[in-house]
Write a protein that holds these residues in place. Structure first.
Motif, PDB file in Angstrom:
ATOM      1  N   VAL A  69       0.839  -1.191   0.000  1.00  0.00           N
ATOM      2  CA  VAL A  69       0.000   0.000   0.000  1.00  0.00           C
ATOM      3  C   VAL A  69       0.881   1.251   0.000  1.00  0.00           C
ATOM      4  N   ASP A  70       0.548   2.196  -0.850  1.00  0.00           N
ATOM      5  CA  ASP A  70       1.250   3.476  -0.892  1.00  0.00           C
ATOM      6  C   ASP A  70       0.870   4.279   0.348  1.00  0.00           C
ATOM      7  N   LYS A  71       1.871   4.669   1.141  1.00  0.00           N
ATOM      8  CA  LYS A  71       1.607   5.396   2.393  1.00  0.00           C
ATOM      9  C   LYS A  71       0.883   6.716   2.139  1.00  0.00           C
ATOM     10  N   TRP A  72       1.248   7.383   1.045  1.00  0.00           N
ATOM     11  CA  TRP A  72       0.582   8.650   0.749  1.00  0.00           C
ATOM     12  C   TRP A  72      -0.872   8.441   0.348  1.00  0.00           C
ATOM     13  N   GLU A  73      -1.177   7.283  -0.213  1.00  0.00           N
ATOM     14  CA  GLU A  73      -2.564   6.965  -0.523  1.00  0.00           C
ATOM     15  C   GLU A  73      -3.381   6.861   0.768  1.00  0.00           C
ATOM     16  N   VAL A  74      -2.766   6.282   1.806  1.00  0.00           N
ATOM     17  CA  VAL A  74      -3.430   6.182   3.117  1.00  0.00           C
ATOM     18  C   VAL A  74      -3.640   7.581   3.692  1.00  0.00           C
ATOM     19  N   LYS A  75      -2.602   8.390   3.672  1.00  0.00           N
ATOM     20  CA  LYS A  75      -2.671   9.747   4.225  1.00  0.00           C
ATOM     21  C   LYS A  75      -3.735  10.581   3.495  1.00  0.00           C
ATOM     22  N   ARG A  76      -3.743  10.515   2.190  1.00  0.00           N
ATOM     23  CA  ARG A  76      -4.742  11.266   1.413  1.00  0.00           C
ATOM     24  C   ARG A  76      -6.139  10.696   1.622  1.00  0.00           C
ATOM     25  N   GLY A  77      -6.218   9.395   1.832  1.00  0.00           N
ATOM     26  CA  GLY A  77      -7.505   8.767   2.129  1.00  0.00           C
ATOM     27  C   GLY A  77      -8.090   9.274   3.428  1.00  0.00           C
ATOM     28  N   LEU A  78      -7.225   9.549   4.399  1.00  0.00           N
ATOM     29  CA  LEU A  78      -7.702  10.108   5.672  1.00  0.00           C
ATOM     30  C   LEU A  78      -8.298  11.495   5.445  1.00  0.00           C
ATOM     31  N   ALA A  79      -7.618  12.323   4.665  1.00  0.00           N
ATOM     32  CA  ALA A  79      -8.144  13.666   4.377  1.00  0.00           C
ATOM     33  C   ALA A  79      -9.490  13.570   3.668  1.00  0.00           C
ATOM     34  N   ASP A  80      -9.609  12.647   2.733  1.00  0.00           N
ATOM     35  CA  ASP A  80     -10.878  12.481   2.015  1.00  0.00           C
ATOM     36  C   ASP A  80     -11.992  12.037   2.960  1.00  0.00           C
ATOM     37  N   ALA A  81     -11.695  11.069   3.832  1.00  0.00           N
ATOM     38  CA  ALA A  81     -12.702  10.579   4.784  1.00  0.00           C
ATOM     39  C   ALA A  81     -13.101  11.671   5.768  1.00  0.00           C
ATOM     40  N   LEU A  82     -12.133  12.473   6.207  1.00  0.00           N
ATOM     41  CA  LEU A  82     -12.448  13.588   7.110  1.00  0.00           C
ATOM     42  C   LEU A  82     -13.353  14.593   6.418  1.00  0.00           C
ATOM     43  N   ASN A  83     -13.055  14.907   5.172  1.00  0.00           N
ATOM     44  CA  ASN A  83     -13.877  15.877   4.449  1.00  0.00           C
ATOM     45  C   ASN A  83     -15.275  15.342   4.157  1.00  0.00           C
ATOM     46  N   ASP A  84     -15.403  14.032   4.063  1.00  0.00           N
ATOM     47  CA  ASP A  84     -16.720  13.422   3.874  1.00  0.00           C
ATOM     48  C   ASP A  84     -17.426  13.168   5.206  1.00  0.00           C
ATOM     49  N   HIS A  85     -16.714  13.450   6.308  1.00  0.00           N
ATOM     50  CA  HIS A  85     -17.227  13.185   7.655  1.00  0.00           C
ATOM     51  C   HIS A  85     -17.614  11.714   7.807  1.00  0.00           C
ATOM     52  N   ASP A  86     -16.847  10.856   7.174  1.00  0.00           N
ATOM     53  CA  ASP A  86     -17.102   9.417   7.173  1.00  0.00           C
ATOM     54  C   ASP A  86     -16.208   8.753   8.220  1.00  0.00           C
ATOM     55  N   VAL A  87     -16.701   8.680   9.440  1.00  0.00           N
ATOM     56  CA  VAL A  87     -15.916   8.171  10.558  1.00  0.00           C
ATOM     57  C   VAL A  87     -15.531   6.710  10.327  1.00  0.00           C
ATOM     58  N   ASN A  88     -16.441   5.901   9.821  1.00  0.00           N
ATOM     59  CA  ASN A  88     -16.125   4.483   9.606  1.00  0.00           C
ATOM     60  C   ASN A  88     -14.995   4.307   8.598  1.00  0.00           C
ATOM     61  N   ARG A  89     -15.057   5.030   7.498  1.00  0.00           N
ATOM     62  CA  ARG A  89     -13.991   4.941   6.490  1.00  0.00           C
ATOM     63  C   ARG A  89     -12.676   5.451   7.058  1.00  0.00           C
ATOM     64  N   MET A  90     -12.762   6.507   7.866  1.00  0.00           N
ATOM     65  CA  MET A  90     -11.578   7.060   8.507  1.00  0.00           C
ATOM     66  C   MET A  90     -10.935   6.024   9.431  1.00  0.00           C
ATOM     67  N   LEU A  91     -11.748   5.370  10.257  1.00  0.00           N
ATOM     68  CA  LEU A  91     -11.219   4.403  11.208  1.00  0.00           C
ATOM     69  C   LEU A  91     -10.603   3.186  10.529  1.00  0.00           C
ATOM     70  N   GLU A  92     -11.071   2.837   9.334  1.00  0.00           N
ATOM     71  CA  GLU A  92     -10.473   1.730   8.590  1.00  0.00           C
ATOM     72  C   GLU A  92      -9.012   1.996   8.260  1.00  0.00           C
ATOM     73  N   LEU A  93      -8.616   3.269   8.264  1.00  0.00           N
ATOM     74  CA  LEU A  93      -7.234   3.637   7.942  1.00  0.00           C
ATOM     75  C   LEU A  93      -6.318   3.599   9.162  1.00  0.00           C
TER      76      LEU A  93
END
Length: 147
Positions: A2-26
């Motif tokens: 897994v690309d680490k930056w993909e994880v980091k950017r995924g967190l920003a996306d989940a935060l902006n979507d207010h998607d706590v479940n998706r955020m916690l998966e990271l």
């Protein structure tokens, strides 16, 4: 791998979507979040911290404007958060600040440590005084001489 930056950017996306479940998966199950709010350990506490912001600022949005991509230990970004205080927001003394309708613009940075495709430690840094001042709060001092 897994690309680490993909994880980091995924967190920003989940935060902006207010998607706590998706955020916690990271995050790993025992991940640690360090922020001006305090230290949160594990999914339940991490979710609680972010939910406080989502509740107080339902339109909260983070715009990442710098990524230190030359390193991934830690992965550093700078961001600007904007939102409108339209919901109750928990203050450090345990009181809830009722909605003020005020807009905030908050500058911050964060550092993430990612191992095996999951965030093990995430550190958010922002100026709480900047946030509370924009919400109309003011510092007060105890006056022992007047007591």
């Amino acid at each position: 791998m897994v690309d680490k930056w993909e994880v980091k950017r995924g967190l920003a996306d989940a935060l902006n979507d207010h998607d706590v479940n998706r955020m916690l998966e990271l995050f790993t199950e025992d991940a640690v979040l360090v922020s001006p709010v305090g230290v949160a350990e594990g999914h339940e506490q991490i979710a609680w911290v972010y939910e406080q912001f989502f509740q107080g600022f339902p339109d909260l949005h983070l715009s990442v404007w710098f990524e230190a991509t030359s390193t991934d230990r830690p992965m550093m970004v700078e961001w600007t958060g904007t939102g409108t205080h339209t919901g109750p927001f928990l203050l450090p003394d345990g009181r809830e600040l009722e909605p003020t309708g005020r807009r905030i613009t908050l500058r911050g940075t964060c550092a993430s440590f990612v191992e095996d495709g999951k965030i093990v430690t995430h550190r958010e840094y922002f100026d709480q005084l900047e946030l509370y001042t924009q919400l109309g709060l003011h510092l007060s001092t105890d006056d022992p001489a007047g007591a």
